[in-house]
Design a protein around this motif. Structure first.
Motif, mmCIF file in Angstrom:
data_model
loop_
_atom_site.group_PDB
_atom_site.id
_atom_site.type_symbol
_atom_site.label_atom_id
_atom_site.label_comp_id
_atom_site.label_asym_id
_atom_site.label_seq_id
_atom_site.Cartn_x
_atom_site.Cartn_y
_atom_site.Cartn_z
ATOM 1 N N LYS A 60 9.208 3.873 -0.590
ATOM 2 C CA LYS A 60 8.889 3.094 -1.959
ATOM 3 C C LYS A 60 8.804 1.742 -1.918
ATOM 4 O O LYS A 60 9.372 1.055 -1.206
ATOM 5 C CB LYS A 60 10.352 3.505 -2.529
ATOM 6 N N GLU A 94 5.323 -0.088 3.204
ATOM 7 C CA GLU A 94 5.731 0.879 2.450
ATOM 8 C C GLU A 94 4.535 1.802 2.298
ATOM 9 O O GLU A 94 4.426 3.174 2.493
ATOM 10 C CB GLU A 94 5.952 0.762 1.138
ATOM 11 N N ARG A 120 3.892 5.851 3.537
ATOM 12 C CA ARG A 120 3.313 6.909 2.776
ATOM 13 C C ARG A 120 2.058 7.612 3.462
ATOM 14 O O ARG A 120 1.908 8.630 3.221
ATOM 15 C CB ARG A 120 2.989 6.299 1.373
#
Length: 210
Positions: A164, A170, A174
């Motif tokens: 997140k 981040e 992802r």
């Protein structure tokens, strides 16, 4: 069959929706949007077979009794939760403790953490769905279910720590999660939206979907 997923935030501008269409052993992402209002959630729900919301659908039952006792100035209803153990009953639901026992993850508390604002909005959305489509059970047996992506990813064996945030690290995490997911589920077709950011339009669903 069409499955709707809602990543719910307190602010509609940060709320996203995704729709998966299931057919002939395949699952295809057919809709992705950002900036999803309550009314859009209700409309998408109406056009879906199952809707998963990444947000608590309710509060711990002892917490509700605690607040009611406090508002009615009933000492017994409050004092029965005196101490750390008593406060844990106010902070965590039975479902939260089940998830912890199964995965080792500790969900955020809907009554004591930052989830409170999204949960308030979620309660309003549930009321709007009830008014438009009928009351939905909150135990996962109906068309509306609560989901916990971090726990799902762990059960599926997908590494998903610190995904997140808006930074490059981040984003890389992802992308790695997406790679692991598509490798584990070759029947999942995300190609239409793979390289796209969620559009800031709402409810622009192709005619073939949920």
């Amino acid at each position: 069959m069409k499955t709707l997923g809602i990543d719910l935030a307190a602010d509609p501008k940060r709320t996203a929706a995704a729709i998966i269409e299931w057919r002939d052993g395949q699952a295809r992402l057919v809709h992705l949007s950002l900036g999803v209002t309550d009314e859009t959630v209700v409309e998408l729900f109406r056009d879906s077979d199952v809707t998963g919301i990444d947000c608590p659908l309710g509060w711990p039952a002892p917490f509700l009794s605690f607040l009611l006792g406090h508002s009615r100035e009933e000492p017994g209803a409050v004092l029965c939760h005196d101490g750390l153990a008593g406060r844990r009953e106010l902070a965590y639901r039975t479902s939260d403790r089940f998830v912890t026992g199964r995965t080792g993850l500790i969900p955020l508390s809907v009554s004591a953490d930052r989830l409170a604002h999204p949960a308030m909005r979620c309660a309003v959305i549930q009321a709007k769905i009830a008014r438009a489509c009928g009351v939905q059970p909150r135990d996962g047996t109906g068309h509306l279910v609560e989901v916990y992506p971090a726990a799902s990813l762990k059960i599926w064996g997908i590494s998903a720590r610190r995904y997140k945030g808006r930074g490059t690290p981040e984003s890389e995490v992802r992308n790695n999660i997406l790679g692991q997911l598509t490798a584990a589920a070759p029947w999942l077709d995300l190609d239409t939206y793979r390289d796209q950011r969620p559009p800031r339009t709402i409810y622009s669903i192709p005619s073939s979907h949920h």
